[in-house]
Scaffold this motif. Structure first.
Motif, PDB file in Angstrom:
ATOM      1  N   ALA A  10       0.915  -1.152  -0.010  1.00 20.40           N
ATOM      2  CA  ALA A  10      -0.031   0.155  -0.055  1.00 20.40           C
ATOM      3  C   ALA A  10       0.893   1.245   0.047  1.00 20.40           C
ATOM      4  O   ALA A  10       0.486   2.332  -0.395  1.00 20.40           O
ATOM      5  CB  ALA A  10      -1.132  -0.020   1.170  1.00 20.40           C
ATOM      6  N   ASP A  11       2.067   0.987   0.631  1.00 21.53           N
ATOM      7  CA  ASP A  11       3.043   2.317   0.611  1.00 21.53           C
ATOM      8  C   ASP A  11       3.439   2.479  -0.852  1.00 21.53           C
ATOM      9  O   ASP A  11       3.599   3.636  -1.135  1.00 21.53           O
ATOM     10  CB  ASP A  11       3.985   1.866   1.475  1.00 21.53           C
ATOM     11  N   CYS A  12       3.693   1.557  -1.779  1.00 18.13           N
ATOM     12  CA  CYS A  12       3.869   1.841  -3.151  1.00 18.13           C
ATOM     13  C   CYS A  12       2.690   1.984  -4.128  1.00 18.13           C
ATOM     14  O   CYS A  12       2.847   2.594  -5.098  1.00 18.13           O
ATOM     15  CB  CYS A  12       4.737   0.555  -3.557  1.00 18.13           C
ATOM     16  N   ASN A  13       1.519   1.537  -3.708  1.00 19.13           N
ATOM     17  CA  ASN A  13       0.329   1.622  -4.724  1.00 19.13           C
ATOM     18  C   ASN A  13      -0.920   2.111  -3.647  1.00 19.13           C
ATOM     19  O   ASN A  13      -1.464   0.958  -2.983  1.00 19.13           O
ATOM     20  CB  ASN A  13       0.283   0.217  -5.136  1.00 19.13           C
ATOM     21  N   ARG A  14      -1.221   3.160  -3.867  1.00 23.53           N
ATOM     22  CA  ARG A  14      -2.309   3.559  -2.980  1.00 23.53           C
ATOM     23  C   ARG A  14      -3.725   3.076  -3.104  1.00 23.53           C
ATOM     24  O   ARG A  14      -4.461   3.178  -2.391  1.00 23.53           O
ATOM     25  CB  ARG A  14      -2.648   5.302  -3.299  1.00 23.53           C
ATOM     26  N   LEU A  15      -3.655   2.239  -4.317  1.00 23.90           N
ATOM     27  CA  LEU A  15      -5.217   1.391  -4.445  1.00 23.90           C
ATOM     28  C   LEU A  15      -5.313   0.415  -3.741  1.00 23.90           C
ATOM     29  O   LEU A  15      -6.049  -0.200  -3.682  1.00 23.90           O
ATOM     30  CB  LEU A  15      -5.197   0.971  -5.977  1.00 23.90           C
TER      31      LEU A  15
END
Length: 80
Positions: free
Chosen positions: A55-60
């Motif tokens: 989630a830190d790398c991909n807000r989705l």
């Protein structure tokens, strides 16, 4: 400990009960710190840690990270 780069807010605030004191988890930074301090190296907590990293790398993926951490807390009896 995993260093969060993008401390996004979780989909919902989680209030974990640890030693009769509430721990309020509102974002990825809080989640990473909580997992580092309280999560034993079981598959459940490793999964939660991986979800936070993703989630830190991909807000989705923030909703999935929230659900995964919530499940770990609930299984450990830290969340009602």
């Amino acid at each position: 400990m995993y260093q969060v780069k993008n401390s996004r807010r979780l989909a919902r605030q989680l209030v974990a009960q640890v030693c009769a004191r509430p721990a309020i988890i509102v974002d990825l930074c809080d989640a990473a710190a909580f997992i580092d301090m309280h999560g034993v190296r079981t598959r459940l907590w490793v999964t939660a840690e991986t979800a936070v990293k993703c989630a830190d790398c991909n807000r989705l993926l923030i909703d999935q990270a929230t659900k995964t951490l919530e499940q770990a807390l609930r299984t450990e009896g830290m969340l009602d």
